[in-house]
Write a protein that holds these residues in place. Structure first.
Motif, PDB file in Angstrom:
ATOM      1  N   HIS A  42       0.835  -1.193   0.000  1.00 40.56           N
ATOM      2  CA  HIS A  42       0.000   0.000   0.000  1.00 40.56           C
ATOM      3  C   HIS A  42       0.880   1.257   0.000  1.00 40.56           C
ATOM      4  CE1 HIS A  42      -2.853   2.992   1.713  1.00 40.56           C
ATOM      5  NE2 HIS A  42      -3.747   2.291   1.054  1.00 40.56           N
ATOM      6  N   ALA A  43       1.887   1.273   0.855  1.00 38.02           N
ATOM      7  CA  ALA A  43       2.798   2.426   0.937  1.00 38.02           C
ATOM      8  C   ALA A  43       3.555   2.622  -0.376  1.00 38.02           C
ATOM      9  CB  ALA A  43       3.780   2.240   2.090  1.00 38.02           C
ATOM     10  N   GLU A  44       4.029   1.534  -0.979  1.00 42.09           N
ATOM     11  CA  GLU A  44       4.765   1.645  -2.243  1.00 42.09           C
ATOM     12  C   GLU A  44       3.883   2.184  -3.363  1.00 42.09           C
ATOM     13  OE1 GLU A  44       8.157  -1.826  -1.800  1.00 42.09           O
ATOM     14  OE2 GLU A  44       6.249  -2.340  -2.758  1.00 42.09           O
ATOM     15  N   VAL A  45       2.638   1.732  -3.423  1.00 40.73           N
ATOM     16  CA  VAL A  45       1.736   2.208  -4.477  1.00 40.73           C
ATOM     17  C   VAL A  45       1.381   3.676  -4.242  1.00 40.73           C
ATOM     18  CG1 VAL A  45      -0.541   1.917  -5.547  1.00 40.73           C
ATOM     19  CG2 VAL A  45       0.907  -0.078  -5.095  1.00 40.73           C
ATOM     20  N   LYS A  46       1.214   4.093  -2.980  1.00 41.94           N
ATOM     21  CA  LYS A  46       0.959   5.507  -2.701  1.00 41.94           C
ATOM     22  C   LYS A  46       2.103   6.379  -3.222  1.00 41.94           C
ATOM     23  CE  LYS A  46       0.085   6.410   1.582  1.00 41.94           C
ATOM     24  NZ  LYS A  46      -0.336   6.546   2.984  1.00 41.94           N
ATOM     25  N   VAL A 106      -8.749  13.184  -6.609  1.00 40.66           N
ATOM     26  CA  VAL A 106      -8.421  12.520  -5.349  1.00 40.66           C
ATOM     27  C   VAL A 106      -8.168  11.045  -5.650  1.00 40.66           C
ATOM     28  CG1 VAL A 106      -9.588  14.118  -3.789  1.00 40.66           C
ATOM     29  CG2 VAL A 106     -10.861  12.197  -4.752  1.00 40.66           C
ATOM     30  N   VAL A 107      -7.255  10.466  -4.894  1.00 39.54           N
ATOM     31  CA  VAL A 107      -6.862   9.072  -5.111  1.00 39.54           C
ATOM     32  C   VAL A 107      -6.878   8.330  -3.779  1.00 39.54           C
ATOM     33  CG1 VAL A 107      -5.072   7.513  -5.978  1.00 39.54           C
ATOM     34  CG2 VAL A 107      -5.316   9.818  -6.969  1.00 39.54           C
ATOM     35  N   GLU A 108      -7.478   7.165  -3.788  1.00 41.66           N
ATOM     36  CA  GLU A 108      -7.404   6.244  -2.654  1.00 41.66           C
ATOM     37  C   GLU A 108      -6.778   4.948  -3.149  1.00 41.66           C
ATOM     38  OE1 GLU A 108      -7.983   6.903   0.426  1.00 41.66           O
ATOM     39  OE2 GLU A 108      -9.409   8.578   0.442  1.00 41.66           O
ATOM     40  N   VAL A 109      -5.800   4.461  -2.421  1.00 37.08           N
ATOM     41  CA  VAL A 109      -5.192   3.166  -2.719  1.00 37.08           C
ATOM     42  C   VAL A 109      -5.934   2.142  -1.860  1.00 37.08           C
ATOM     43  CG1 VAL A 109      -3.095   1.772  -2.654  1.00 37.08           C
ATOM     44  CG2 VAL A 109      -2.971   4.205  -3.277  1.00 37.08           C
ATOM     45  N   ALA A 110      -6.534   1.169  -2.509  1.00 39.92           N
ATOM     46  CA  ALA A 110      -7.369   0.192  -1.810  1.00 39.92           C
ATOM     47  C   ALA A 110      -6.537  -0.695  -0.893  1.00 39.92           C
ATOM     48  CB  ALA A 110      -8.112  -0.670  -2.822  1.00 39.92           C
ATOM     49  N   PRO A 130     -17.719  20.095  -5.264  1.00 39.77           N
ATOM     50  CA  PRO A 130     -17.870  20.530  -6.661  1.00 39.77           C
ATOM     51  C   PRO A 130     -16.574  20.562  -7.469  1.00 39.77           C
ATOM     52  CG  PRO A 130     -19.074  21.997  -5.188  1.00 39.77           C
ATOM     53  CD  PRO A 130     -18.277  21.066  -4.323  1.00 39.77           C
ATOM     54  N   SER A 131     -15.443  20.809  -6.840  1.00 41.47           N
ATOM     55  CA  SER A 131     -14.181  20.914  -7.586  1.00 41.47           C
ATOM     56  C   SER A 131     -13.634  19.564  -8.025  1.00 41.47           C
ATOM     57  CB  SER A 131     -13.118  21.627  -6.742  1.00 41.47           C
ATOM     58  OG  SER A 131     -12.796  20.853  -5.592  1.00 41.47           O
ATOM     59  N   ILE A 132     -14.062  18.473  -7.381  1.00 44.79           N
ATOM     60  CA  ILE A 132     -13.520  17.150  -7.692  1.00 44.79           C
ATOM     61  C   ILE A 132     -14.138  16.634  -8.989  1.00 44.79           C
ATOM     62  CG2 ILE A 132     -13.336  14.738  -6.960  1.00 44.79           C
ATOM     63  CD1 ILE A 132     -13.096  15.765  -4.076  1.00 44.79           C
ATOM     64  N   HIS A 133     -13.271  16.374  -9.969  1.00 48.60           N
ATOM     65  CA  HIS A 133     -13.703  15.841 -11.264  1.00 48.60           C
ATOM     66  C   HIS A 133     -13.331  14.373 -11.433  1.00 48.60           C
ATOM     67  CE1 HIS A 133     -15.201  19.466 -13.269  1.00 48.60           C
ATOM     68  NE2 HIS A 133     -14.403  20.074 -12.414  1.00 48.60           N
ATOM     69  N   HIS A 134     -12.317  13.897 -10.681  1.00 48.37           N
ATOM     70  CA  HIS A 134     -11.850  12.518 -10.824  1.00 48.37           C
ATOM     71  C   HIS A 134     -11.579  11.917  -9.448  1.00 48.37           C
ATOM     72  CE1 HIS A 134     -11.184  13.304 -15.102  1.00 48.37           C
ATOM     73  NE2 HIS A 134     -10.677  14.456 -14.699  1.00 48.37           N
ATOM     74  N   TYR A 135     -12.060  10.718  -9.267  1.00 46.74           N
ATOM     75  CA  TYR A 135     -11.743   9.927  -8.083  1.00 46.74           C
ATOM     76  C   TYR A 135     -11.169   8.612  -8.590  1.00 46.74           C
ATOM     77  CZ  TYR A 135     -12.645   7.006  -3.903  1.00 46.74           C
ATOM     78  OH  TYR A 135     -12.531   6.140  -2.838  1.00 46.74           O
ATOM     79  N   LEU A 136      -9.899   8.392  -8.291  1.00 50.85           N
ATOM     80  CA  LEU A 136      -9.218   7.163  -8.711  1.00 50.85           C
ATOM     81  C   LEU A 136      -9.088   6.234  -7.514  1.00 50.85           C
ATOM     82  CD1 LEU A 136      -6.268   8.719 -10.770  1.00 50.85           C
ATOM     83  CD2 LEU A 136      -8.551   8.051 -11.578  1.00 50.85           C
ATOM     84  N   MET A 137      -9.596   5.020  -7.680  1.00 47.31           N
ATOM     85  CA  MET A 137      -9.403   3.977  -6.681  1.00 47.31           C
ATOM     86  C   MET A 137      -8.382   3.003  -7.271  1.00 47.31           C
ATOM     87  SD  MET A 137     -13.411   3.482  -5.620  1.00 47.31           S
ATOM     88  CE  MET A 137     -13.099   1.857  -5.014  1.00 47.31           C
ATOM     89  N   VAL A 138      -7.210   2.974  -6.682  1.00 44.88           N
ATOM     90  CA  VAL A 138      -6.106   2.178  -7.195  1.00 44.88           C
ATOM     91  C   VAL A 138      -6.024   0.890  -6.383  1.00 44.88           C
ATOM     92  CG1 VAL A 138      -3.619   2.134  -7.634  1.00 44.88           C
ATOM     93  CG2 VAL A 138      -4.907   4.283  -7.896  1.00 44.88           C
TER      94      VAL A 138
END
Length: 183
Positions: A42-46, A106-110, A130-138
């Motif tokens: 998880h730490a490495e992917v972050k 914003v990005v969350e690493v699962a 409102p400002s968030i256009h992309h949420y990436l779940m990795v």
């Protein structure tokens, strides 16, 4: 060891409290939750995600900055999340800031302990900003990115295993493989 407060807090109260209490926390509906310890993967992917975001911003010469975890994103008056990485565009974030006011990505690493929350509460919460256009779940175990994107009529979702993510706005291109590179 920090004892979590037993009273409901506003985000402003929480941010003041968290500065005096080391550790990683999130505020959900006024209640403080300690974040579980992370696995090495998880730490490495972050780190890989943060590095990829920074490289992409530089390559596109965008007036944006990538930030690793540690800064809060206010969802409402009683909820603030701390994503694993984010991108903010426009004026630079001040050196004493503990909150990012207008993130674009914003990005969350699962991880096993957060996978369900990331895909439900955080998904709906992030898109209330409102400002968030992309949420990436990795997902480091499946080497997959779930890309949630704000659309005219709601939200679009894509499961991406290879190729390049096109994040517009702000005009960022991210090779999917770069999100899983070893630091």
């Amino acid at each position: 060891m920090t004892t979590l407060p037993q009273v409901r807090m506003s985000v402003d109260e929480y941010l003041a409290w968290s500065e005096a209490n080391p550790g990683r926390y999130e505020l959900v509906n006024g209640e403080v939750f300690a974040m579980a310890p992370q696995r090495m993967l998880h730490a490495e992917v972050k780190v890989a995600v943060y590095d990829a975001l920074r490289r992409g911003i530089r390559a596109a010469a965008l007036a944006c900055e990538a930030m690793p975890n540690g800064l809060a994103v206010r969802i409402d008056a009683h909820t603030a999340y701390e994503p694993d990485a984010l991108v903010s565009c426009g004026p630079r974030i001040g050196p004493d800031a503990v909150e990012v006011k207008n993130p674009v990505i914003v990005v969350e690493v699962a991880s096993p302990s957060t996978r369900r929350t990331d895909a439900s509460e955080k998904l709906t919460g992030y898109f209330r900003v409102p400002s968030i256009h992309h949420y990436l779940m990795v997902d480091p175990d499946r080497r997959t990115v779930i890309h949630h994107r704000r659309a005219v009529d709601g939200m679009e979702t894509a499961f991406v295993h290879e190729g390049t993510l096109m994040l517009e706005p702000p005009g960022l291109e991210l090779p999917v493989s770069s999100l899983f590179e070893e630091p």
